[in-house]
Write a protein that holds these residues in place. Structure first.
Motif, PDB file in Angstrom:
ATOM      1  N   SER A   1      -1.813  -3.736  -2.404  1.00 20.31           N
ATOM      2  CA  SER A   1      -1.179  -2.645  -3.163  1.00 20.31           C
ATOM      3  C   SER A   1      -1.879  -1.327  -2.838  1.00 20.31           C
ATOM      4  O   SER A   1      -2.983  -1.299  -2.310  1.00 20.31           O
ATOM      5  CB  SER A   1      -1.221  -2.914  -4.667  1.00 20.31           C
TER       6      SER A   1
ATOM      7  N   LEU B   1      -4.222  -0.411   1.442  1.00 17.94           N
ATOM      8  CA  LEU B   1      -3.366  -1.473   1.989  1.00 17.94           C
ATOM      9  C   LEU B   1      -3.994  -2.037   3.268  1.00 17.94           C
ATOM     10  O   LEU B   1      -4.030  -3.253   3.476  1.00 17.94           O
ATOM     11  CB  LEU B   1      -1.966  -0.931   2.281  1.00 17.94           C
TER      12      LEU B   1
ATOM     13  N   GLU C   1       6.194   2.014  -3.142  1.00 19.20           N
ATOM     14  CA  GLU C   1       4.900   1.349  -3.316  1.00 19.20           C
ATOM     15  C   GLU C   1       4.541   1.268  -4.796  1.00 19.20           C
ATOM     16  O   GLU C   1       3.490   0.742  -5.161  1.00 19.20           O
ATOM     17  CB  GLU C   1       3.790   2.122  -2.583  1.00 19.20           C
TER      18      GLU C   1
ATOM     19  N   ASP D   1       1.994  -4.607   1.346  1.00 19.33           N
ATOM     20  CA  ASP D   1       2.266  -4.064  -0.001  1.00 19.33           C
ATOM     21  C   ASP D   1       3.239  -4.952  -0.779  1.00 19.33           C
ATOM     22  O   ASP D   1       4.421  -5.038  -0.444  1.00 19.33           O
ATOM     23  CB  ASP D   1       2.849  -2.646   0.117  1.00 19.33           C
TER      24      ASP D   1
END
Ligand code: 13P
Ligand code: SF4
Length: 370
Positions: free
Chosen positions: A206, A122, A235, A185
Motif C-alpha cells: 500500500s 510500494l 491507491e 498495491d
C-alpha cells in the motif's frame, strides 16, 4: 540542511511496521528560490537537459519543468516523454522508480535525480526476494506489476501498468482468458478487480500517503459541501473509492477537474496536486480529502515524504556536480524493458482506437466516472 522524517510502512508478509527515512530539504528563502530557479534554467539549457517532474513534487520544480521545455506529468506520461525527448540528459524529479523507468527505456541517456534515496512504500514493500517466490508459486498467472516497483520486480513481470492504464490492460488480459497475479498495491488491485471481473491474486502492498484517506471523515466533509465532486486516486482505500465521482490517475483527476461542471472538488491524492489543479482552474475551489480522524497517524499529511526529497538546492547541485546517476545493469534493463514497452505499445494503440484520448493522457475508459 534537511529535516529527517521517519516514515513507517507495512512490510507485506510479516505484517510488521518497518521504517524508512526521508530527508526533506529545508525551504529556501524567497530570494534564494529565485536565484536557484534562474541557475537551474541556465544549467538545463547549457547542458541541453530536460527536467521531468511528477505532479507531487514541490510547485517550484513543477513550474521549472514546464517553463524550461520539460514536462510535469503522471508516471505514464513521464515514461513516454523521457523516451521520446531528444535530450541526452534527463533529470527526473520524482521517486526512484520513475528515474529507473526512464533509464530502462533510454539506456543510452544520462538519467539523474535530485536524490536517489527518494523511494516509495510500494517499491519498498515488494522486494524481489519475496515477490519472486509468490510469482513462482503461480506460474499459470500473468504477472502484472504497478510501475511503482524496482527494476528487478519489473523484470519478473509480464506487464507493467500505471494507474492510467491498469483497468484497460487487465480487462484486455481477462478477455484473453488470463488469470492475474498483481502487485504491489492492494487497493488499486482490488479496484481493478472490481472494474474488470478478472481473477486476481493481490500482493499486500500500500501507499503510505493514499492509505491515510478516511471514508467516514470524507462523508462528513461531503455533507458540508454537497455540491462538491469527489476525485480519488485508486491507491486509496476501498471505502474512499466507493465515495468518488471520479476515480483515476493524477492526469485523469486533472482532466476531470477541468471538464466537470462542478465548482468545488474534494480531492483524495497527494496534496502536491493542488498546485496544478488551482493553476488550471483559478475559478474553482479544491479541498483536500481528510486524512485526520480517530485513526490518524504522523503519516497523515497527504504528502509523499519521498517526493518531498526533491528540492531546488539538490537539483542545482546535480546539474553542477552530478552524483545521483541512475545505473541499471544492461541485462536487467533489457528484461525490465519488455513489460514496460508492452504497456507503452498498448496505450499508444488505445489512443489510436479512441481519438481524443492521448496516448499518455492517463484518461482510461473505465477508470473515469465511478
Ligand atoms: P500516477 O501513476 O497517477 O502518476 O501515480 C504515481 C504515484 O506514485 C501515485 O502515488
Ligand atoms: Fe509511492 Fe505513495 Fe509516494 Fe506515490 S505517493 S511515490 S505510491 S509512497
Amino acid at each position: 540542511m534537511s529535516v529527517l522524517v521517519n516514515v513507517e510502512y507495512e512490510q507485506p508478509g510479516s505484517c510488521t511496521l518497518s521504517q524508512a527515512w526521508a530527508r526533506i530539504p529545508d525551504e529556501p528563502s524567497q530570494t534564494r528560490r529565485a536565484e536557484l530557479k534562474a541557475h537551474i534554467g541556465a544549467a538545463l539549457q547549457q547542458q541541453q537537459a530536460a527536467l521531468v517532474a511528477h505532479y507531487y513534487v514541490h510547485p517550484d520544480l513543477q513550474d521549472l519543468a514546464e517553463s524550461t521545455g520539460g514536462l510535469v506529468a503522471d508516471s505514464l506520461e513521464m515514461a513516454r516523454f523521457g523516451k521520446n525527448h531528444p535530450a541526452q540528459t534527463l533529470v527526473v524529479a520524482g521517486v526512484r522508480f520513475m528515474g529507473e523507468t526512464a533509464k530502462i527505456l533510454s539506456p543510452e541517456k544520462t538519467v539523474l535525480m535530485p536524490n536517489l534515496e527518494a523511494t516509495c512504500s510500494l517499491d519498498l514493500g515488494c522486494p524481489l526476494e519475496a515477490f519472486g517466490p509468490f510469482c513462482d508459486a503461480h506460474p499459470q498467472r500473468q504477472v502484472v506489476v504497478y510501475a511503482n516497483t524496482s527494476a528487478e520486480v519489473k523484470a519478473r513481470a509480464d506487464w507493467v501498468v500505471t494507474s492510467g492504464c491498469a483497468v484497460d490492460i487487465v480487462a484486455h488480459l481477462h478477455q484473453q482468458g488470463h488469470k492475474i497475479l498483481w502487485g504491489p498495491d492492494k487497493h488499486l488491485g482490488r479496484y481493478v478487480q472490481q472494474q474488470t471481473g478478472a481473477d486476481m491474486l493481490l500482493w499486500e502492498g500500500s501507499c503510505v500517503v493514499h492509505e491515510e484517506f478516511k471514508a467516514q471523515e470524507l462523508e462528513t466533509l461531503m455533507r458540508q459541501y454537497p455540491e462538491a465532486d469527489v476525485l480519488v486516486h485508486p491507491e486509496s482505500p476501498t471505502g474512499v473509492i466507493a465515495l468518488a465521482d471520479v476515480v483515476g490517475s493524477t492526469s485523469a483527476i486533472l482532466k476531470a477537474a477541468q471538464e466537470r461542471s462542478a465548482h468545488t472538488f474534494i480531492v483524495a491524492t497527494d496534496n502536491g496536486m493542488m498546485h496544478r489543479l488551482r493553476q488550471q482552474n483559478p475559478q474553482k475551489t479544491f479541498l483536500e480529502a481528510p486524512t485526520a480522524g480517530s485513526s490518524a497517524t504522523c503519516r497523515s499529511c497527504a504528502h509523499c515524504p519521498w517526493m518531498a526529497m526533491n528540492g531546488l538546492e539538490n537539483l542545482l547541485q546535480e546539474l553542477t556536480t552530478p552524483t545521483q546517476f541512475i545505473r541499471i545493469d544492461s541485462e536487467l534493463a533489457r528484461r525490465a524493458q519488455m513489460p514496460i514497452q508492452r504497456m507503452l505499445d498498448f496505450t499508444a494503440a488505445r489512443a489510436q482506437r479512441t481519438p481524443g484520448v492521448g496516448a499518455a493522457s492517463g484518461l482510461v475508459p473505465g477508470i473515469g466516472a465511478a
